[in-house]
Write an enzyme that holds these catalytic residues in place. Structure first.
Site, PDB file in Angstrom:
ATOM      1  N   CYS A  13       0.791  -1.222   0.000  1.00 17.21           N
ATOM      2  CA  CYS A  13       0.000   0.000   0.000  1.00 17.21           C
ATOM      3  C   CYS A  13       0.827   1.278   0.000  1.00 17.21           C
ATOM      4  O   CYS A  13       2.023   1.259   0.240  1.00 17.21           O
ATOM      5  CB  CYS A  13      -0.858   0.075   1.256  1.00 17.21           C
ATOM      6  SG  CYS A  13      -1.933  -1.319   1.467  1.00 17.21           S
ATOM      7  N   CYS A 253      12.814  -2.154   4.813  1.00 22.19           N
ATOM      8  CA  CYS A 253      12.855  -3.105   3.692  1.00 22.19           C
ATOM      9  C   CYS A 253      13.802  -2.586   2.610  1.00 22.19           C
ATOM     10  O   CYS A 253      13.548  -1.533   2.015  1.00 22.19           O
ATOM     11  CB  CYS A 253      11.449  -3.233   3.137  1.00 22.19           C
ATOM     12  SG  CYS A 253      11.356  -4.089   1.565  1.00 22.19           S
ATOM     13  N   SER A 300      12.249  -0.317 -13.627  1.00 23.32           N
ATOM     14  CA  SER A 300      13.071  -0.311 -12.419  1.00 23.32           C
ATOM     15  C   SER A 300      14.474  -0.870 -12.627  1.00 23.32           C
ATOM     16  O   SER A 300      15.314  -0.768 -11.738  1.00 23.32           O
ATOM     17  CB  SER A 300      12.359  -1.054 -11.293  1.00 23.32           C
ATOM     18  OG  SER A 300      11.963  -2.304 -11.772  1.00 23.32           O
ATOM     19  N   ASP A 362      18.157  -6.203 -14.546  1.00 25.20           N
ATOM     20  CA  ASP A 362      16.792  -6.116 -14.010  1.00 25.20           C
ATOM     21  C   ASP A 362      16.907  -6.123 -12.488  1.00 25.20           C
ATOM     22  O   ASP A 362      17.942  -6.478 -11.926  1.00 25.20           O
ATOM     23  CB  ASP A 362      15.942  -7.292 -14.508  1.00 25.20           C
ATOM     24  CG  ASP A 362      14.447  -6.976 -14.429  1.00 25.20           C
ATOM     25  OD1 ASP A 362      14.074  -5.907 -13.889  1.00 25.20           O
ATOM     26  OD2 ASP A 362      13.647  -7.801 -14.905  1.00 25.20           O
ATOM     27  N   ASP A 363      15.807  -5.739 -11.813  1.00 21.50           N
ATOM     28  CA  ASP A 363      15.886  -5.608 -10.355  1.00 21.50           C
ATOM     29  C   ASP A 363      15.704  -6.918  -9.615  1.00 21.50           C
ATOM     30  O   ASP A 363      16.224  -7.093  -8.519  1.00 21.50           O
ATOM     31  CB  ASP A 363      14.831  -4.598  -9.866  1.00 21.50           C
ATOM     32  CG  ASP A 363      13.463  -4.974 -10.364  1.00 21.50           C
ATOM     33  OD1 ASP A 363      12.819  -5.824  -9.754  1.00 21.50           O
ATOM     34  OD2 ASP A 363      13.056  -4.445 -11.412  1.00 21.50           O
ATOM     35  N   CYS A 399       8.189 -13.069   2.253  1.00 19.33           N
ATOM     36  CA  CYS A 399       8.179 -11.821   3.028  1.00 19.33           C
ATOM     37  C   CYS A 399       6.906 -11.800   3.861  1.00 19.33           C
ATOM     38  O   CYS A 399       5.831 -12.115   3.354  1.00 19.33           O
ATOM     39  CB  CYS A 399       8.198 -10.621   2.085  1.00 19.33           C
ATOM     40  SG  CYS A 399       7.927  -9.059   2.965  1.00 19.33           S
ATOM     41  N   CYS A 450      16.327  -4.644   6.407  1.00 20.44           N
ATOM     42  CA  CYS A 450      15.740  -5.982   6.365  1.00 20.44           C
ATOM     43  C   CYS A 450      16.131  -6.601   5.030  1.00 20.44           C
ATOM     44  O   CYS A 450      15.958  -5.985   3.976  1.00 20.44           O
ATOM     45  CB  CYS A 450      14.217  -5.920   6.485  1.00 20.44           C
ATOM     46  SG  CYS A 450      13.455  -7.543   6.229  1.00 20.44           S
ATOM     47  N   CYS A 453      13.904 -11.783   2.885  1.00 17.07           N
ATOM     48  CA  CYS A 453      13.501 -12.672   1.786  1.00 17.07           C
ATOM     49  C   CYS A 453      14.710 -13.185   1.011  1.00 17.07           C
ATOM     50  O   CYS A 453      14.594 -14.098   0.192  1.00 17.07           O
ATOM     51  CB  CYS A 453      12.530 -11.953   0.861  1.00 17.07           C
ATOM     52  SG  CYS A 453      13.150 -10.356   0.356  1.00 17.07           S
TER      53      CYS A 453
HETATM   54  S1  SF4 Z   1      11.546  -9.759   3.775  1.00 11.70           S
HETATM   55 FE1  SF4 Z   1      12.321  -8.812   1.861  1.00 11.70          FE
HETATM   56  S2  SF4 Z   1      10.573  -7.799   0.878  1.00 11.70           S
HETATM   57 FE2  SF4 Z   1      10.016  -8.285   3.031  1.00 11.70          FE
HETATM   58  S3  SF4 Z   1      10.481  -6.431   4.189  1.00 11.70           S
HETATM   59 FE3  SF4 Z   1      12.294  -7.713   4.311  1.00 11.70          FE
HETATM   60  S4  SF4 Z   1      13.585  -7.121   2.528  1.00 11.70           S
HETATM   61 FE4  SF4 Z   1      11.526  -6.289   2.215  1.00 11.70          FE
END
Ligand code: SF4
Length: 484
Positions: A13, A253, A300, A362-363, A399, A450, A453
């Site tokens: 969001c 993130c 991106s 690419d990202d 995630c 973070c 993932c």
């Molecule tokens: S787990 Fe990955 S996508 Fe989720 S908040 Fe952490 S870095 Fe971002």
């Protein structure tokens, strides 16, 4: 209708809030402009709630901002002294109109509107607890759980900010929220600052937004980011801050910088565009290759491609163009059309690619279905070699904090080795950004992003087992729906 070429993670969001001392007849128009600027953060539904001395009027619906709001809707939302807005992509709760935000709650002490970006990790437990206590929920979203936690606390405390603080001690996970009570606007960020949230000023008015690009859209200037665990309270008397002492080192993130945020946004003091270019520089150092041209996957991958080109000395070229007029979703009645759907959106520039050794930046790669088609498209345009360079590490884990990175089973990097992925995609080589490199693409003080993932190590506890299974099942069902 399903977006078959969509193989990118989505953010849940974007949120927006506007507070002015006096009644302003342009409030709904401001919110509309800001939501346009935040559209990339959620395309399933959107909504605006305007408060005129505590009387709240809301319009929210499934669809893009341009589809949901007509000129007449904006006029009918009318003048007011506060507004909150929201764009949504659902990771918790189905994509239904009832889950559109802002959510409005009418309670004994007044009304409240809330807009939320993020994902709670204890939403199931809290919902069970509230329901056992007689609570009735009208939506399936975790935002209603936050609204309920605040409302329940509000019945026993003297001020809305105290209720938000009490709720913050109960809820866990990722949340950047904007709350509107009859006389105050509150903005708060979770203890890790997992999702962005910033504050701006427009004359004497105060503005909150998920990204600074939305401040620009209403003519506001950036003031600062909300700190992890901080509550900002805005009243006609001014702006104050509450430190809830729940916050610590920022763990935002990192994927916000890699893909989610708009390149013209500045988050926690770092330009998203610069962070992406830096990712390309690190990628060129870690995965050099002899090639004739560097191209980026629109949109991106473009900034990282520039960084790769500058660092490697290999010329940058425009190798793929994007059809800007293809609708977000469209009906593709046959299997053959679905298979070729990528060619409706992207096309290769033969003049750049023919006979060349190409580095394609690419990202990210999630399932790999889109990238496979892109590689095949470049081969048809005459590429002699294709070297994929990905400006994030391989996605290997889900995630739980507001990005729909899929279950492990659907993540190509969880199922194959790097060499197998290159072979599956039809590329000559593939190189990913390392976890240590992605951690330093943005220079943010007192921060350790973070990267859950990519590494499987999360800044806070993922949902407990039952919740986690429910959550993964939900994501998996959504994936099936999308690919059907
Ligand atoms: S787990 Fe990955 S996508 Fe989720 S908040 Fe952490 S870095 Fe971002």
């Amino acid at each position: 209708m399903v977006d078959f070429y969509d193989d990118k993670p989505h953010d849940e969001c974007g949120v927006f809030g506007y507070f002015c001392k006096d009644t302003n007849e342009h409030l709904a128009a401001y919110a509309y402009s800001a939501l346009f600027a935040l559209q990339h953060r959620g395309q399933e539904s959107c909504g605006i709630c305007v408060s005129n001395d505590g009387v709240m009027t809301v319009r929210k619906e499934l669809g893009l901002v341009s589809e949901v709001f007509s000129q007449r809707d904006i006029e009918e939302l009318g003048a007011g002294n506060m507004a909150v807005g929201h764009v949504r992509y659902s990771t918790t709760g189905a994509s239904k109109a009832m889950n559109a935000q802002p959510i409005i709650v009418h309670h004994k002490k007044g009304s409240m509107a809330i807009a939320h970006n993020g994902n709670l990790t204890n939403a199931n437990e809290l919902r069970d607890e509230f329901e056992s206590d007689g609570g009735i929920f009208h939506t399936t979203s975790d935002t209603e759980v936050i609204a309920y936690a605040i409302t329940r606390a509000r019945l026993t405390v003297g001020a809305i900010e105290d209720a938000v603080e009490a709720a913050m001690k109960k809820i866990k996970g990722a949340y950047s929220i904007v709350v509107m009570s009859p006389r105050k606007m509150i903005a708060a960020r979770d203890p890790y600052g997992l999702r962005p949230l910033c504050m701006g000023r427009h004359g004497d008015d105060i503005v909150f937004a998920s990204e600074s690009c939305a401040l620009g859209a209403v003519g506001a200037s950036f003031v600062r980011d909300i700190e992890p665990g901080e509550i900002i309270v805005v009243t006609p008397k001014g702006v104050s801050s509450i430190n809830t002492f729940t916050g610590g080192k920022k763990r935002m993130c990192v994927f916000e910088y890699v893909y989610i945020a708009r390149p013209d946004s500045v988050i926690d003091g770092e330009s998203v565009h610069i962070a992406r270019k830096r990712a390309g520089v690190y990628l060129a150092r870690a995965h050099p290759v002899a090639a004739d041209v560097v191209i980026g996957s629109p949109d991106s991958g473009l900034d990282a491609a520039l960084g790769y080109s500058e660092e490697s000395g290999i010329p940058y070229g425009v190798g793929i163009t994007k059809n800007r007029y293809v609708a977000r979703t469209f009906i593709q009645p046959t299997q053959e059309m679905r298979r070729r759907s990528i060619t409706l959106k992207l096309s290769a520039l033969k003049a750049t690619i023919d006979g060349k050794r190409v580095v394609l930046v690419d990202d990210s790669i999630v399932r790999g279905n889109t990238m496979r088609q892109v590689v095949s498209m470049l081969r048809l345009a005459g590429a002699a070699e294709i070297h994929l360079r990905i400006s994030s590490p391989p996605f290997r884990y889900p995630c739980y904090f507001g990005i729909d990175v899929d279950t492990c089973d659907n993540l190509i990097a969880n199922q194959m080795t790097t060499a197998e992925i290159a072979e599956y995609l039809g590329a000559d080589s593939i190189g990913y950004l390392g976890i240590e490199d992605v951690r330093r693409i943005a220079r943010v003080e007192n921060s350790d992003f973070c990267v859950g993932c990519f590494s499987g190590e999360y800044p806070c506890e993922p949902p407990i087992d039952s919740g986690k299974r429910k959550f993964e099942r939900k994501l998996s069902e959504r994936g099936t729906e999308r690919e059907r």
